[in-house]
Design a protein around this motif. Structure first.
Motif, short mmCIF file in Angstrom:
data_model
loop_
_atom_site.label_atom_id
_atom_site.label_comp_id
_atom_site.label_asym_id
_atom_site.label_seq_id
_atom_site.Cartn_x
_atom_site.Cartn_y
_atom_site.Cartn_z
N UNK A 1 0.83 -1.20 0.00
CA UNK A 1 0.00 0.00 0.00
C UNK A 1 0.87 1.26 0.00
N UNK A 2 1.97 1.21 0.71
CA UNK A 2 2.87 2.37 0.74
C UNK A 2 3.47 2.63 -0.64
N UNK A 3 3.81 1.56 -1.35
CA UNK A 3 4.36 1.71 -2.70
C UNK A 3 3.32 2.31 -3.64
N UNK A 4 2.09 1.84 -3.51
CA UNK A 4 1.00 2.37 -4.34
C UNK A 4 0.69 3.81 -3.97
N UNK A 5 0.61 4.11 -2.68
CA UNK A 5 0.30 5.46 -2.23
C UNK A 5 1.36 6.47 -2.65
N UNK A 6 2.59 6.01 -2.78
CA UNK A 6 3.67 6.91 -3.20
C UNK A 6 3.41 7.50 -4.58
N UNK A 7 2.60 6.83 -5.37
CA UNK A 7 2.29 7.32 -6.72
C UNK A 7 0.99 8.12 -6.77
N UNK A 8 0.35 8.30 -5.63
CA UNK A 8 -0.91 9.02 -5.56
C UNK A 8 -0.68 10.47 -5.12
N UNK A 9 -1.60 11.36 -5.47
CA UNK A 9 -1.51 12.72 -4.93
C UNK A 9 -1.52 12.67 -3.41
N UNK A 10 -0.58 13.36 -2.81
CA UNK A 10 -0.47 13.38 -1.35
C UNK A 10 0.32 12.23 -0.78
N UNK A 11 0.77 11.32 -1.63
CA UNK A 11 1.55 10.18 -1.17
C UNK A 11 2.98 10.57 -0.85
N UNK A 12 3.59 9.75 -0.01
CA UNK A 12 4.97 9.99 0.41
C UNK A 12 5.87 8.95 -0.24
N UNK A 13 6.98 9.36 -0.83
CA UNK A 13 7.91 8.38 -1.42
C UNK A 13 8.43 7.40 -0.38
N UNK A 14 8.60 6.16 -0.80
CA UNK A 14 9.20 5.14 0.06
C UNK A 14 10.70 5.24 -0.12
N UNK A 15 11.41 5.51 0.95
CA UNK A 15 12.85 5.69 0.83
C UNK A 15 13.67 4.65 1.58
N UNK A 16 13.25 4.27 2.77
CA UNK A 16 14.08 3.36 3.54
C UNK A 16 13.61 1.92 3.43
N UNK A 17 14.53 1.05 3.14
CA UNK A 17 14.31 -0.40 3.12
C UNK A 17 13.32 -0.87 2.07
N UNK A 18 12.80 0.00 1.24
CA UNK A 18 11.88 -0.38 0.19
C UNK A 18 12.64 -0.86 -1.03
N UNK A 19 11.91 -1.20 -2.08
CA UNK A 19 12.56 -1.65 -3.31
C UNK A 19 13.55 -0.62 -3.82
N UNK B 1 4.35 2.98 -13.45
CA UNK B 1 3.07 3.51 -12.99
C UNK B 1 2.13 2.35 -12.65
N UNK B 2 1.56 2.41 -11.47
CA UNK B 2 0.69 1.33 -11.00
C UNK B 2 -0.76 1.64 -11.35
N UNK B 3 -1.54 0.61 -11.68
CA UNK B 3 -2.94 0.85 -12.07
C UNK B 3 -3.79 1.35 -10.90
N UNK B 4 -4.66 2.28 -11.21
CA UNK B 4 -5.53 2.86 -10.19
C UNK B 4 -6.49 1.83 -9.60
N UNK B 5 -6.79 0.75 -10.34
CA UNK B 5 -7.73 -0.23 -9.81
C UNK B 5 -7.17 -1.00 -8.62
N UNK B 6 -5.89 -0.80 -8.31
CA UNK B 6 -5.32 -1.42 -7.11
C UNK B 6 -5.76 -0.69 -5.84
N UNK B 7 -6.14 0.57 -5.97
CA UNK B 7 -6.44 1.37 -4.78
C UNK B 7 -7.57 0.81 -3.92
N UNK B 8 -8.74 0.46 -4.47
CA UNK B 8 -9.80 -0.09 -3.61
C UNK B 8 -9.38 -1.41 -2.95
N UNK B 9 -8.63 -2.21 -3.65
CA UNK B 9 -8.14 -3.47 -3.08
C UNK B 9 -7.17 -3.20 -1.94
#
Length: 133
Positions: free
Chosen positions: A60-78, A84-92
Motif C-alpha cells: 500500500x505504501x508503494x501504491x500510495x507513493x504514486x498518488x496525490x499526497x503520497x509519500x515516497x518510500x525511501x528506507x528499506x523499500x525496493x 506507474x501502477x494501475x488505479x484499480x489497485x487502490x480499492x483493493x
C-alpha cells in the motif's frame, strides 16, 4: 517479527518483501502488489496473519507513493523504480488496510501490546491517500 519502527518497511518481513518486488520483472511488479492485497482480502472473516498484513501495508505504501499526497518510500523499500501502477489497485489496497486494522488482525494485536497509536495513524494516513480523502 523484527520491527524497529512504525514505517511500512521498518520490519524484517517488509524489507524482505522489497527484494521480491525488485526481483520481479518490471511488467509484473503491479501483480506482486495485487497478490499481496488479495492474500489479505481473501482472509476476510478469518484471523489475519501478521506477515500477510505487513506485506499488504508495504504494498500500500508503494501504491500510495504514486498518488496525490503520497509519500515516497525511501528506507528499506525496493531499490528499482516501480512503473506507474494501475488505479484499480487502490480499492483493493484500502480493503486490505481495513482488514489489517480490524479485530481479527494479529498485527493489530501485536501493536496494541506496545504503543501502537503512531503505527495506526501511519496506516490510516496511507488509507486516506489511497481512498482519495
Amino acid at each position: 517479527m523484527g520491527t524497529w519502527d512504525i514505517g511500512p518497511f521498518d520490519n524484517d518481513t517488509a524489507a524482505d518483501f522489497s527484494y521480491r518486488v525488485d526481483e520481479a520483472p518490471e511488467e509484473q511488479r503491479a501483480e506482486v502488489l495485487r497478490t499481496a492485497f488479495r492474500e489479505v482480502v481473501e482472509t476476510s472473516g478469518d484471523y489475519l496473519d501478521s506477515d500477510l498484513a505487513v506485506i499488504a501495508i508495504a504494498s500500500a505504501a508503494l501504491l500510495a507513493a504514486q498518488c496525490p499526497g503520497g509519500t515516497p518510500v525511501t528506507s528499506y523499500g525496493p531499490k528499482k523504480p516501480l512503473p506507474p501502477l494501475p488505479e484499480d489497485l487502490r480499492p483493493l489496497a484500502v480493503a486490505a488496510l481495513d482488514l489489517a486494522l480490524g479485530k481479527d488482525s494479529e498485527l493489530l494485536e501485536l501493536w496494541e501490546e506496545s504503543d501502537g497509536e503512531a503505527w495506526k495513524a501511519s496506516v490510516l494516513e496511507l488509507r486516506g491517500v489511497l481512498a482519495g480523502s
